[in-house]
Structures are given as C-alpha cells and as structure tokens.
Scaffold this active site. Structure first.
Site, PDB file in Angstrom:
ATOM      1  CB  ALA A  12      -0.877  -0.008   1.243  1.00 37.07           C
TER       2      ALA A  12
ATOM      3  CD  GLU B  47       1.513  -5.406   5.740  1.00 37.28           C
ATOM      4  OE1 GLU B  47       2.341  -6.324   5.962  1.00 37.28           O
ATOM      5  OE2 GLU B  47       0.726  -5.419   4.776  1.00 37.28           O
TER       6      GLU B  47
ATOM      7  CD  GLU C 172      -2.291  -7.545   2.897  1.00 39.46           C
ATOM      8  OE1 GLU C 172      -1.887  -6.385   2.679  1.00 39.46           O
ATOM      9  OE2 GLU C 172      -3.013  -7.840   3.869  1.00 39.46           O
TER      10      GLU C 172
ATOM     11  N   GLY D 184       0.601  -5.010   0.889  1.00 38.96           N
ATOM     12  CA  GLY D 184      -0.538  -5.085  -0.028  1.00 38.96           C
ATOM     13  C   GLY D 184      -0.197  -5.784  -1.344  1.00 38.96           C
TER      14      GLY D 184
END
Ligand code: CO8
Length: 261
Positions: free
Chosen positions: A70, A138, A118, A115
């Site tokens: 992200a 993270e 993911e 992300g």
C-alpha cells in the site's frame, strides 16, 4: 490486441482471450494508492463484462517490483475510522479479484510486499519469477496486514509459517515460496507471463461455466470471518504512536524507534 485505458494500470487482451493486467507505477514500485485501488475495481468490472477476456494475468511494471505494498504516504495520516475504512475498501477490491469468474494468475516479478503480497494471494494461483520477494512487513511500520493477508497467508502456507512471517515481517524468496505452496512455479526473470499463458491455455480448453463454478466452489470452502477483525485491528493501530513512528520513519528513510504505545 484489445486494451482499456487507465492512469495506473494497463489491461491488454491477446487474440486467445488472455488479458495481462499490469500495475503501472514503476517509479513508486507499483505501490497501491487509492487511484490504483479504484482502477483495479473498475478493471475487474470490465473483465467480468468483457466476453473476449477469458483469463487474466496480474503483474507489475518494471524489473524491480510486482507491488511494494500500500502507498505508505497515504497511510501515514489515517485515523482509526479512516484506517478501518481503508482496510475494508482494499479487502473489497481483493474479494472482487478472488471471486472473479475468470482465472486470475499473479506473476510476481520482484517485490510483493504488504498489499502487494496480499494482491498476489487474492489471485487464484501465483507464479514467482526468480527475483520475487514475498513479505508482509507491516509490523515494521507499527501496523498489521490489512488487505486480507492475515487471513489468506495461513490458508496458503499454514498457520505456523504464516504467523512467523507476519510477526517477523520477514521475507520469502521465490524458491521458498514454491516449497511452501505460496507460489506454484519459479520462472526466470521475464518469463513468468509466458508460463502463466501456458497454464491459462490449459484452463481455457475447459468449459467457461465450469471454470467459474469451480472458482466459486473452491472459494466457498475458504470463507473465513477474520477479515472484519483484521480491518478493525488495522484501524485501532492507526491511533498508536508506533504507527506514526513506523510510517514516518519509512518516509524519512530512517529506522523506526518504537515505544510500544
Ligand atoms: N509506498 C509508497 N512509496 C513506496 C513504497 C510504498 N509501499 N515502496 C516503495 N516506494 C517508493 C519509495 O519511497 C521510492 O520513492 P522515491 O524515489 O520518491 O523516494 C521509490 O518507491 C523507490 O523505492 P526505494 O528507493 O525504497 O527502492 P529500494 O530498491 O531502495 O527498496 C523496497 C525497495 C525494499 C521494496 C523499499 O521500497 C521498501 O521497503 N518499500 C516499502 C515496503 C513496505 O513496507 N510495504 C508495505 C507497505 S504497508 C502495506 O502494504 C499495508 C497493506 C494493508 C493496508 C490496509 C489499509 C490501509
């Protein structure tokens, strides 16, 4: 070759109906900002509607990254409510990918962090190029994976290995990803899309309705309740000093100094 126009994505379909969806922000290692998420959502809608598209390969632009996570710049200012909302937003886009009625194959061509991992895990299968690096870093930012990683990684590699990877924020290279089942194949750099097309072609010899129902049936066995908890916990962390410190440290290109608050 048919294509759709986006700012941060490329979506091109060959004459066999195999589309390549490329996340295209190479100067930011294809980090997922809100524009990318919006466009991914639109791209999946186009894919579902377009009868010429029969299978999709998801990959990243450039030679360094699939997707480096992200966009940390956008995360840095989130409060609890916004953090949870943002997590739910990304989860929704990744559910659309996971539940797409056409096969989705990730070609992980470099860093797939946060992300990015993911996103790869939301696809139906994964091919790693030799330079692939999977990771959920993270916790090093004072956060947890918030786009489904806490739910999908244990499904793919088992709870113990997933727990280790999430708690250490450690990385997994291509060969290990293959040995744990996170990736099905390891291919030389630049050859992943070719391999994905070979696998997609085998899938496309079969009935399209059967393919869509098979995806639905397999996914049905893996529906878990943890996604909303993941989003809520992600939001909680956005109120902590550790989160401000972790994300600011990344943006200021220094090591974080966590205080546990
Ligand atoms: N966000 C924003 N920008 C990024 C990101 C990112 N995730 N990753 C890389 N960039 C940018 C860098 O800031 C740099 O920009 P600039 O040139 O303007 O300084 C550019 O991309 C190139 O990156 P580097 O110079 O850092 O390249 P290196 O080769 O030195 O390092 C790494 C490559 C190791 C991949 C390094 O870029 C890195 O560590 N990136 C961050 C990885 C990371 O921590 N990812 C997880 C992010 S958090 C996340 O994904 C949470 C998902 C769940 C969200 C839930 C709800 C919000």
């Amino acid at each position: 070759m048919k294509s759709y126009t986006f700012d941060t994505l490329l979506l091109e379909t060959d004459d066999k109906g195999i589309a390549v969806l490329t996340i295209n922000r190479p100067d930011k290692l294809n980090a997922l900002n809100n524009t990318v998420l919006d466009e991914l959502e639109q791209a999946v809608k186009n894919i579902e509607k377009d009868d010429e598209i029969r299978a999709v390969i998801v990959t990243g632009a450039g030679e360094k990254a699939f997707v480096a996570g992200a966009d940390i710049k956008e995360l840095n200012t989130l409060n609890k409510k916004q953090g949870e909302k943002q997590s739910v937003r990304g989860q929704k886009v990744f559910f659309a990918i996971e539940n797409c009625s056409k096969p989705m194959i990730a070609v992980v061509n470099g860093y797939a962090l946060g992300g990015g991992s993911e996103l790869a895990m939301a696809c139906h299968i994964r091919i790693a190029e030799e330079n692939a690096v999977f990771g959920l870093p993270e916790v090093g930012l004072g956060l947890i994976p918030g786009y489904g990683g806490t739910q999908r990684l244990p499904q793919l590699v088992g709870k113990s290995r997933a727990m280790e990877m999430i708690l250490t924020g450690g990385q997994m290279k291509a060969e290990e990803a293959k040995s744990t089942g996170l990736a099905g194949y390891v291919e030389p750099q630049g050859k992943g899309v070719e391999k994905a097309k070979e696998i997609a072609s085998k899938m496309l010899k079969n009935g399209p309705v059967a393919l869509s129902r098979a995806i639905e049936a397999v996914n049905s066995g893996f529906r878990v309740k943890g996604f909303s908890d993941e989003a809520e916990l992600f939001g909680d962390l956005c109120e902590t000093e550790d989160f401000k410190e972790g994300t600011s440290a990344f943006l200021e290109k220094r090591k974080p100094n966590f205080q546990g608050r």
